[in-house]
Design a protein around this motif. Structure first.
Motif, short mmCIF file in Angstrom:
data_model
loop_
_atom_site.label_atom_id
_atom_site.label_comp_id
_atom_site.label_asym_id
_atom_site.label_seq_id
_atom_site.Cartn_x
_atom_site.Cartn_y
_atom_site.Cartn_z
N ALA A 106 0.82 -1.21 0.00
CA ALA A 106 0.00 0.00 0.00
C ALA A 106 0.85 1.26 0.00
O ALA A 106 0.37 2.35 -0.37
CB ALA A 106 -0.92 0.00 1.23
N PHE A 121 0.87 3.35 -3.13
CA PHE A 121 -0.17 4.35 -3.38
C PHE A 121 0.28 5.74 -2.94
O PHE A 121 0.00 6.74 -3.59
CB PHE A 121 -1.46 3.97 -2.65
N LEU A 122 0.97 5.82 -1.80
CA LEU A 122 1.39 7.12 -1.28
C LEU A 122 2.40 7.80 -2.19
O LEU A 122 2.47 9.03 -2.23
CB LEU A 122 2.01 6.94 0.11
N LEU A 168 2.56 7.72 -5.49
CA LEU A 168 2.07 8.07 -6.82
C LEU A 168 1.93 9.57 -7.07
O LEU A 168 2.28 10.04 -8.16
CB LEU A 168 0.74 7.36 -7.08
N LYS A 216 5.96 5.94 -11.06
CA LYS A 216 4.61 5.38 -11.03
C LYS A 216 4.62 3.94 -11.54
O LYS A 216 3.97 3.05 -10.97
CB LYS A 216 3.67 6.23 -11.88
N CYS A 259 6.10 1.74 -8.89
CA CYS A 259 5.15 1.51 -7.80
C CYS A 259 4.11 0.47 -8.19
O CYS A 259 3.76 -0.42 -7.41
CB CYS A 259 4.45 2.82 -7.41
N CYS A 260 3.60 0.58 -9.41
CA CYS A 260 2.59 -0.38 -9.88
C CYS A 260 3.18 -1.78 -9.98
O CYS A 260 2.52 -2.77 -9.64
CB CYS A 260 2.03 0.07 -11.22
N ALA A 304 -8.53 8.17 -9.78
CA ALA A 304 -7.23 8.78 -9.53
C ALA A 304 -6.57 9.27 -10.80
O ALA A 304 -6.03 10.38 -10.85
CB ALA A 304 -6.32 7.77 -8.82
N SER A 333 -5.43 12.32 -5.77
CA SER A 333 -4.72 11.06 -5.52
C SER A 333 -4.35 10.88 -4.06
O SER A 333 -4.39 9.77 -3.54
CB SER A 333 -3.46 11.01 -6.38
N CYS A 361 -5.35 7.68 -2.04
CA CYS A 361 -4.30 6.79 -1.54
C CYS A 361 -4.44 6.56 -0.04
O CYS A 361 -4.29 5.44 0.44
CB CYS A 361 -2.93 7.38 -1.85
N VAL A 367 -7.26 4.16 0.58
CA VAL A 367 -6.90 2.79 0.23
C VAL A 367 -5.98 2.18 1.28
O VAL A 367 -6.15 1.03 1.70
CB VAL A 367 -6.25 2.75 -1.16
N ILE A 368 -5.00 2.95 1.73
CA ILE A 368 -4.05 2.42 2.71
C ILE A 368 -4.76 2.10 4.02
O ILE A 368 -4.53 1.05 4.63
CB ILE A 368 -2.90 3.42 2.93
#
Length: 496
Positions: free
Chosen positions: A283, A286-287, A289, A297, A300-301, A355, A367, A371, A374-375
């Motif tokens: 997670a 996400f932070l 991005l 990016k 991260c993905c 996002a 975003s 993020c 989501v986290i």
């Protein structure tokens, strides 16, 4: 992904399925199913046709809707689908629905309503096709249950790479039509082979797990992993970088290669460590991005997909064993157990859409808020999860004080020293048994009953049976007699 519940009522002897060359066909067929679903969610056909990104996302949303509806229908009909005639009907049904997206992309490339209907029908058929493969997965003993899903996911990544990079664009639609049909054909050859068909549907007698609350809890926990996958798939679908998909798929290959290795080395990373440690770590991606360019990016993905794929492989293994141990009808277990994963993937896809909007290269919209949400959700899911599934739990319902006392002094009547005890201790170290399992090994080898073990160790019958199951699967045996024979052969090999 519906693979965790309370301790199963595991018998002291359980049959292992005979393996044949058709297992390879089963793994390939299952991997083709996984590749097909991934391609439908990523949807390169419609993006290459020039369709608006938002319209493509709307079409994919109907695929998720079709899966959710099909899960409910499969649950309701599960008890009626476990017959040879019903399986043939499901095969015919999925054969009709699976090619619709490819045919729709060829015949109606710019008609959003018709394409949405095609993707919705395909989503409906995808759940039933998965349920067919659940019949194959539920036949796998422990050693294959942790190896085959990882191997299938490895092949899945290779298939997707070939489709995206080796095929000409004009062949994409035909390939998306062919892949599910090949998967269905693989099941027909495997499932209706004379060596399998006579016992294929025998032994399944339950549509509900013994502990529904635990299954709901663990299925809900899979929403978090689905979010990671759905988010990355949406990013892949809108990215203009041709290297992006390759990097993410290489991350999938690395994760599955690790699980293939891990499955042959005592499965050191199990459900608890994967979900409670790795998923929250992912997670963090996400932070990062909102603050970096395209290259970061993509990294991260890829990191999120690496973690999500590892987790997904573990969960598929748990689906295999949960279905077999509890004798759940595969249609029922897939319909209920995988629902959390489907919902999570749909939510992750929606989060990616909110996002990124229409471009992966642009600065994400809202975003930071997304993020953080989501986290927080993933961490909540992590604490929400409880690892109570016996084949993946080494200390099921264990009493800590009893565990410590066993390491200090043996139970009455069980010797701590001597030739026999040393033999069992060496055997336990060789197969990485825990101290509690070593004590159980001694009593099993001496022929003590489970009721005697329960009274001596002051634990529940469920705990005894869970430990017996774990000993059997670590040593790769299927009965007490096989365990004793393995113990005697171990001593002969050492003195040999």
């Amino acid at each position: 992904m519906g693979a965790n519940g309370s301790s199963p009522n595991v018998p002291e002897s359980y049959a292992a399925r005979e393996f044949s060359k058709y297992d390879a066909l089963g793994v390939i067929g299952f991997s083709l199913y996984l590749a097909w679903v991934f391609l439908l969610m990523m949807n390169p056909m419609l993006h290459r046709s020039g369709m608006d990104v938002n319209a493509v996302a709307d079409v994919v949303a109907f695929f998720f809707l079709g899966e959710i509806v099909a899960s409910c229908v499969a649950w309701l009909l599960s008890s009626r689908l476990m017959s040879k005639g019903a399986l043939k009907g499901v095969v015919a049904f999925t054969t009709v629905l699976a090619p619709l997206p490819g045919l729709g992309a060829i015949c109606f490339p710019h008609s959003v309503p018709l394409l949405a209907a095609a993707w919705g029908c395909a989503g409906f058929g995808a759940v039933f096709l998965l349920s067919l493969w659940a019949v194959f997965l539920s036949q796998l003993p422990h050693k294959q249950a942790i190896l085959y899903p990882a191997l299938a996911m490895f092949i899945e990544a290779l298939v997707i790479l070939c489709v995206l990079y080796l095929l000409i664009p004009q062949a994409l639609e035909a390939t998306v039509i062919a892949i599910p049909l090949l998967s269905i054909a693989s099941f027909m050859v495997w499932g209706f082979h004379p060596d399998h068909v006579n016992h294929l549907l025998s032994g399944y007698d339950a549509t509900k797990p013994p502990d529904g609350k635990s299954l709901v809890r663990s299925s809900g926990a899979m929403v978090a992993n689905g979010i990671l996958i759905g988010f990355v798939i949406f990013a892949l679908s809108i990215a203009s970088s041709t290297a992006f998909a390759g990097i993410v798929l290489c991350a999938m290959l690395a994760a599955t290669a690790f699980k293939i290795f891990d499955s042959t080395h005592n499965q050191r990373f199990e459900v608890g460590s994967i979900i409670k440690i790795l998923a929250p770590t992912a997670a963090i991606g996400f932070l990062m991005l909102p603050y970096f360019g395209v290259e970061i990016k993509i990294a991260c993905c890829a990191f999120m997909m690496l973690i999500a794929t590892t987790n997904e492989s573990v969960c598929w293994s748990a689906v295999c064993e949960y279905t077999r141990v509890y004798r759940l009808i595969p249609f029922a277990n897939i319909a209920f157990g995988r629902l959390g994963d489907i919902i999570g993937t749909a939510c992750g896809y929606l989060i990616g859409r909110l996002a990124f909007g229409a471009s992966f290269e642009n600065e994400p919209v809202n975003s930071l808020v997304l993020c953080l949400v989501v986290i927080v959700f993933i961490f909540l899911q992590t604490f929400f999860f409880r690892d109570n599934y016996a084949p993946f739990s080494e200390h099921q319902s264990s009493n800590i004080e009893t565990e410590v006392s066993l390491e200090c002094s043996p139970p009455p009547g069980i010797a701590r020293t001597g030739w026999w005890r040393q033999k069992c201790a060496d055997f336990a170290r060789h197969y990485h048994l825990t101290p509690r399992q070593e004590e159980m090994l001694v009593m099993l080898a001496k022929g003590y009953s489970t009721s005697f073990m329960q009274d001596t160790l002051v634990v529940s019958a469920h705990t005894i049976k869970a430990h017996i199951y774990n000993i059997y699967r670590k040593v790769d045996v299927h009965s007490r007699q096989e365990l004793i024979e393995r113990l005697e052969a171990f001593e002969q090999d050492r003195t040999g």
